[in-house]
Design an enzyme around this catalytic site. Sequence first.
Site: not given
Length: 541
Positions: A250, A482, A510
């Site tokens: 991320s 995502d 995610h």
Amino acid sequence: MYIRRALRPTSRNPQHCSGATGTFTIRTVGTLLAAAALFVSACSSAGTTSSGSSAAEAALAALPRATPSALSSYYGQKLSWRSCGVSGFECATMKAPLDYAKPTAGDVRLAVARKKATGPGKPLGSLLVNPGGPGGSAVGYLQQYAGIGYPAEVRARYDMVAVDPRGVARSEPVECLDGRQMDAFTEVDVTPDDQKEVNGLVDAYKKFAEGCGRDSPKLLRHVSTVEAARDMDILRAVLGDQKLNYVGASYGTLLGATYAGLFPGRVGRLVLDGALDPSLSARQINLDQTAGFETAFQSFAKDCVRQSDCPLDSKDKTPGQVGDSLRAFFLKLDAHPIPTGDADGRKLTESLATTGVIAAMYDEGAWERLREALNSAMKENDGAGLLALSDSYYERDADGRYTNLIFANAAVNCLDLPAAFSSPDQVRNALPAFEKASPVFGEGLAWSALNCAYWPVKSTGEPRRIQAKGAAPIVVVGTTRDPATPYRWAQSLARQLSSGRLLTYVGDGHTAFGRGSTCIDSAINTYLLHGTPPANGKRCS
């Protein structure tokens, strides 16, 4: 903007999750209010800077190969390791310059943790991990998951290492509000109906920013992603590694890509999972992320109407009707918050409910729990389930204490890029685009992107492409649905990086590594252990 932090990996089969910190711990990446500064939109890979110039004109420049003499004491420091936390983990404190432009002006002390390679097999050095955020504790992630949950073959040959970035968790954390103030902040209406509510939202942003400026005045100017990436290079040297091996999830992908751009010759084996696009402006990032949450919600809606307990069901059983039902529920909460049984007397407001729903979009394993929470709220007038999801997202414990996740998230985001919006009028003008991107979440996410307009420190960064010319192969991982880091960002970053290799997971949730795809895990493990990257464009499902 919502937090860009990876979930602790779980099975992709819908089920309740449990972790070291309790049932269903969400490892996400922003929040409706505090994290609205960075990342999302309709997508060009180049993006636009706040002045309107194309980010294609700006690229992150590599630093000189030689380490400046003024930094030699930092690069030559010796860490004093001590046993800490869980058995087998060691911790230390590393010093870095507060201001790289003025290395003698003071230090920032960074928390470092490691778990040494267990063997057998030839040691491969250190593997640095970061779960994202910005604001997620890498040390906590290492101790609670990565140091014990990464594949045994990887842990056998790498020292697993983490450093909390400056301003985060154990590394001189940015502080802004106390627990009661944060409770009030999380309940502020981010879908204002009139000027009075707009003023209330602006006041909340200003109080948040004033708190950060009052409690962390010097640090706020030096928590950028570029500075954190430079700290990582000091850690690499202190650990005795010639190259940096790294897995970032991320926001951690922006940190890793920035490192590669600054130090391309020191790139070892880099995995960037749930990638961000560094070439986008804050406004475009927020808009893209809004569309990402809509995509994830549509997947949830399609699954929900197939379940017997879907509280958002409709006679037409279409995802669009599910969205209409959810919006109607949010509107009811806006007018009449419902009880939660909370010890502090908190009720479920529209803002808290929205955060709870968005929290569950990060992992399809949370969909069952979300249905249960929505059923309780919509049919039994009990908001406890959605409040618990929201609290987990904000990292609020049962005693009303918050970690500094939200404070650090805003501090980094507001420093890294110019604000998405500078006034309520700019938000109003952008509302049609945000509501088109997500009929369910668009309005709230647009107003959430106003927070950096009132930040006490001027931004120092700008949208920039990252090429990292001369770097070893870098694996960029994207998940097609995502919510927090839309797939197009991974595609764009892989194109920007001169040695980027795109690895795609076709699915929900995610990030992808360690979350149930044998195809993804095998490709990444082979790369980490043998240095052989997957073929560019490889797809897994």
